[in-house]
Write a protein that holds these residues in place. Structure first.
Motif, PDB file in Angstrom:
ATOM      1  N   PRO A 163       0.811  -1.218   0.000  1.00 33.83           N
ATOM      2  CA  PRO A 163       0.000   0.000   0.000  1.00 33.83           C
ATOM      3  C   PRO A 163       0.850   1.277   0.000  1.00 33.83           C
ATOM      4  O   PRO A 163       1.982   1.299   0.505  1.00 33.83           O
ATOM      5  CB  PRO A 163      -0.822  -0.135   1.281  1.00 33.83           C
ATOM      6  CG  PRO A 163      -0.980  -1.614   1.445  1.00 33.83           C
ATOM      7  CD  PRO A 163       0.325  -2.199   1.002  1.00 33.83           C
ATOM      8  N   ASN A 164       0.270   2.329  -0.551  1.00 35.41           N
ATOM      9  CA  ASN A 164       1.007   3.562  -0.801  1.00 35.41           C
ATOM     10  C   ASN A 164       1.649   4.167   0.446  1.00 35.41           C
ATOM     11  O   ASN A 164       2.723   4.763   0.375  1.00 35.41           O
ATOM     12  CB  ASN A 164       0.077   4.608  -1.426  1.00 35.41           C
ATOM     13  CG  ASN A 164      -0.501   4.153  -2.748  1.00 35.41           C
ATOM     14  OD1 ASN A 164      -0.021   3.198  -3.362  1.00 35.41           O
ATOM     15  ND2 ASN A 164      -1.556   4.811  -3.199  1.00 35.41           N
ATOM     16  N   ASP A 165       0.979   4.028   1.591  1.00 39.54           N
ATOM     17  CA  ASP A 165       1.468   4.719   2.792  1.00 39.54           C
ATOM     18  C   ASP A 165       2.722   4.094   3.388  1.00 39.54           C
ATOM     19  O   ASP A 165       3.316   4.677   4.304  1.00 39.54           O
ATOM     20  CB  ASP A 165       0.357   4.816   3.848  1.00 39.54           C
ATOM     21  CG  ASP A 165      -0.172   3.460   4.291  1.00 39.54           C
ATOM     22  OD1 ASP A 165       0.208   2.434   3.696  1.00 39.54           O
ATOM     23  OD2 ASP A 165      -0.980   3.434   5.236  1.00 39.54           O
ATOM     24  N   VAL A 166       3.155   2.930   2.891  1.00 40.44           N
ATOM     25  CA  VAL A 166       4.409   2.350   3.388  1.00 40.44           C
ATOM     26  C   VAL A 166       5.499   2.342   2.314  1.00 40.44           C
ATOM     27  O   VAL A 166       6.571   1.768   2.529  1.00 40.44           O
ATOM     28  CB  VAL A 166       4.192   0.927   3.943  1.00 40.44           C
ATOM     29  CG1 VAL A 166       3.290   0.974   5.161  1.00 40.44           C
ATOM     30  CG2 VAL A 166       3.641  -0.023   2.884  1.00 40.44           C
ATOM     31  N   HIS A 167       5.272   2.968   1.183  1.00 39.13           N
ATOM     32  CA  HIS A 167       6.294   3.034   0.143  1.00 39.13           C
ATOM     33  C   HIS A 167       7.588   3.650   0.683  1.00 39.13           C
ATOM     34  O   HIS A 167       8.685   3.133   0.440  1.00 39.13           O
ATOM     35  CB  HIS A 167       5.796   3.859  -1.050  1.00 39.13           C
ATOM     36  CG  HIS A 167       4.842   3.122  -1.933  1.00 39.13           C
ATOM     37  ND1 HIS A 167       4.402   3.626  -3.141  1.00 39.13           N
ATOM     38  CD2 HIS A 167       4.225   1.925  -1.785  1.00 39.13           C
ATOM     39  CE1 HIS A 167       3.569   2.768  -3.700  1.00 39.13           C
ATOM     40  NE2 HIS A 167       3.438   1.725  -2.886  1.00 39.13           N
ATOM     41  N   TYR A 168       7.446   4.753   1.396  1.00 39.38           N
ATOM     42  CA  TYR A 168       8.635   5.455   1.878  1.00 39.38           C
ATOM     43  C   TYR A 168       9.437   4.595   2.849  1.00 39.38           C
ATOM     44  O   TYR A 168      10.658   4.423   2.682  1.00 39.38           O
ATOM     45  CB  TYR A 168       8.235   6.774   2.552  1.00 39.38           C
ATOM     46  CG  TYR A 168       9.372   7.413   3.327  1.00 39.38           C
ATOM     47  CD1 TYR A 168      10.455   7.975   2.661  1.00 39.38           C
ATOM     48  CD2 TYR A 168       9.371   7.419   4.722  1.00 39.38           C
ATOM     49  CE1 TYR A 168      11.514   8.545   3.367  1.00 39.38           C
ATOM     50  CE2 TYR A 168      10.414   7.985   5.433  1.00 39.38           C
ATOM     51  CZ  TYR A 168      11.486   8.540   4.750  1.00 39.38           C
ATOM     52  OH  TYR A 168      12.531   9.086   5.454  1.00 39.38           O
ATOM     53  N   SER A 169       8.783   4.045   3.857  1.00 43.21           N
ATOM     54  CA  SER A 169       9.520   3.316   4.890  1.00 43.21           C
ATOM     55  C   SER A 169      10.180   2.063   4.324  1.00 43.21           C
ATOM     56  O   SER A 169      11.326   1.735   4.676  1.00 43.21           O
ATOM     57  CB  SER A 169       8.588   2.954   6.052  1.00 43.21           C
ATOM     58  OG  SER A 169       7.512   2.143   5.613  1.00 43.21           O
ATOM     59  N   LEU A 170       9.498   1.343   3.431  1.00 46.63           N
ATOM     60  CA  LEU A 170      10.075   0.132   2.861  1.00 46.63           C
ATOM     61  C   LEU A 170      11.213   0.456   1.895  1.00 46.63           C
ATOM     62  O   LEU A 170      12.243  -0.233   1.881  1.00 46.63           O
ATOM     63  CB  LEU A 170       8.996  -0.683   2.159  1.00 46.63           C
ATOM     64  CG  LEU A 170       7.947  -1.326   3.071  1.00 46.63           C
ATOM     65  CD1 LEU A 170       6.854  -1.998   2.244  1.00 46.63           C
ATOM     66  CD2 LEU A 170       8.590  -2.340   4.018  1.00 46.63           C
ATOM     67  N   ALA A 171      11.038   1.487   1.091  1.00 46.94           N
ATOM     68  CA  ALA A 171      12.107   1.878   0.169  1.00 46.94           C
ATOM     69  C   ALA A 171      13.337   2.343   0.939  1.00 46.94           C
ATOM     70  O   ALA A 171      14.483   2.022   0.575  1.00 46.94           O
ATOM     71  CB  ALA A 171      11.623   2.971  -0.770  1.00 46.94           C
ATOM     72  N   LYS A 172      13.130   3.089   1.986  1.00 49.27           N
ATOM     73  CA  LYS A 172      14.246   3.557   2.824  1.00 49.27           C
ATOM     74  C   LYS A 172      15.009   2.363   3.399  1.00 49.27           C
ATOM     75  O   LYS A 172      16.250   2.325   3.368  1.00 49.27           O
ATOM     76  CB  LYS A 172      13.725   4.462   3.936  1.00 49.27           C
ATOM     77  CG  LYS A 172      14.791   5.029   4.864  1.00 49.27           C
ATOM     78  CD  LYS A 172      14.164   6.031   5.823  1.00 49.27           C
ATOM     79  CE  LYS A 172      15.206   6.661   6.748  1.00 49.27           C
ATOM     80  NZ  LYS A 172      15.721   5.685   7.736  1.00 49.27           N
ATOM     81  N   LEU A 173      14.282   1.389   3.919  1.00 49.89           N
ATOM     82  CA  LEU A 173      14.921   0.211   4.498  1.00 49.89           C
ATOM     83  C   LEU A 173      15.715  -0.550   3.433  1.00 49.89           C
ATOM     84  O   LEU A 173      16.848  -1.003   3.692  1.00 49.89           O
ATOM     85  CB  LEU A 173      13.857  -0.694   5.120  1.00 49.89           C
ATOM     86  CG  LEU A 173      14.372  -1.930   5.861  1.00 49.89           C
ATOM     87  CD1 LEU A 173      15.159  -1.521   7.100  1.00 49.89           C
ATOM     88  CD2 LEU A 173      13.208  -2.845   6.242  1.00 49.89           C
TER      89      LEU A 173
END
Length: 343
Positions: free
Chosen positions: A71-81
């Motif tokens: 889902p869109n709202d976790v794109h940032y955190s997963l990509a960062k990791l």
């Protein structure tokens, strides 16, 4: 050597838009997947490493590329990791839900020397490639109106995250990234933007209708999406001083993928002649055969970027601009004003 590829999520996007191209390409190998659907993944892909947690997969698998279809709202955190664990990253559109997060990811990818890309497959739609060819060959002359639609008939709210999420939900984040990315590829940034972003369906909580006007010198761009279009879907209406091009219907590749077809062979992405667009000039018309669509071209270009280290054509910078334009569209709706563009 094939690029070891891990996929976050095993829903519609992963199964329709990514796995078919990974498994039919010599440049990639489907190496790992994270999903809550252990039994389904094990049945479908017993050779792939399975992880229940996306974080666990990113941190512990030896994948070189991580594709994020969460889902869109976790794109940032997963990509960062993933970037922090030295993996190339491909994110399903939209890139992120906030432009400041996109800026942070781009900076991190640059620092790490890794590719950060967004799945802008609609650059490889046959109808868009046809429009691009008509523009490049000056068939339409100097353009003055560019109208692009992505309409559907879904008058009732469905119980799925895309239609419920408060952060990155709704069609402004789902469909506008496609239309905006195509426009930016053709014309660059406009000088200003005016938007209507509405919540129209009974029980809806996120945008389900948008009408964006992008203002260029002597060129008006109209981007439109409605969930109340039960009739023929107007895809393009492009008007220049030599003539106009009108096209109905969406690129056939998604329907073919949904039906389980593999993206191989000479007939892949070829549209039926009944759906070809029409070119009109002052006293005649002619049918314009649609260029063959080629989503596989995205993965060819992705593999080349990773193997050569030349990320320029596949990086996330243009996708960051689409997020900034979406943010301006929402601001335009709130203020009822035309917003200047200065980024």
């Amino acid at each position: 050597m094939s690029i070891k590829t891990a996929i976050v999520g095993y829903g519609y996007s992963a199964k329709t838009f990514h796995i078919p191209f990974i498994i039919t390409s010599n440049e990639f190998v489907f190496h790992a997947v994270s999903s809550s659907k252990a039994d389904v993944v094990g049945r479908d892909w017993p050779q792939a490493q399975y992880y229940q947690s996306a974080n666990e997969m990113i941190m512990h698998s030896d994948a070189e590329l991580v594709i994020i279809t969460a889902p869109n709202d976790v794109h940032y955190s997963l990509a960062k990791l993933a970037l922090e664990h030295n993996k190339h990253v491909l994110i399903e559109k939209p890139f992120v839900t906030r432009s400041k997060d996109g800026e942070a990811l781009i900076a991190l990818a640059k620092e790490k020397g890794l590719l950060l890309s967004v799945y802008q497959n609609r650059r490889y739609d046959g109808d868009y490639l046809t429009v691009k060819k008509l523009i490049d060959t000056n068939t339409l002359g100097k353009l003055h109106v560019y109208e692009s639609h992505f309409d559907r008939f879904r008058p009732h709210v469905q119980q799925r995250w895309r239609e419920q999420a408060s952060d990155g939900g709704g069609i402004l984040y789902d469909l506008a990234p496609h239309l905006l990315d195509q426009v930016l590829s053709l014309f660059g940034l406009p000088h200003s933007l005016t938007a209507s972003c509405q919540v129209m369906r009974e029980g809806a909580s996120v945008t389900d209708y948008f009408h964006l006007l992008l203002h260029y010198p002597k060129l008006e761009v109209i981007l439109h999406a409605s969930l109340f279009c039960a009739g023929a879907n107007l895809r393009f209406n492009i008007q220049g001083d030599k003539g106009s091009y009108v096209k109905y219907g969406l690129d056939p590749q998604e329907d073919c993928l949904r039906e389980g077809e593999r993206p191989t062979g000479a007939g892949w992405g070829v549209e039926e002649p009944a759906h070809f667009g029409t070119f009109y000039d002052s006293d005649s018309l002619s049918i314009i055969p649609t260029e063959a669509g080629c989503y596989q071209g995205f993965f060819i270009d992705l593999a080349q970027a990773i193997t050569t280290g030349d990320y320029a054509q596949m990086d996330a910078q243009q996708s960051l601009q689409t997020i900034k334009l979406i943010e301006l569209a929402m601001e335009s709706q709130r203020k009822g004003e035309t917003m200047p563009i200065s980024f």
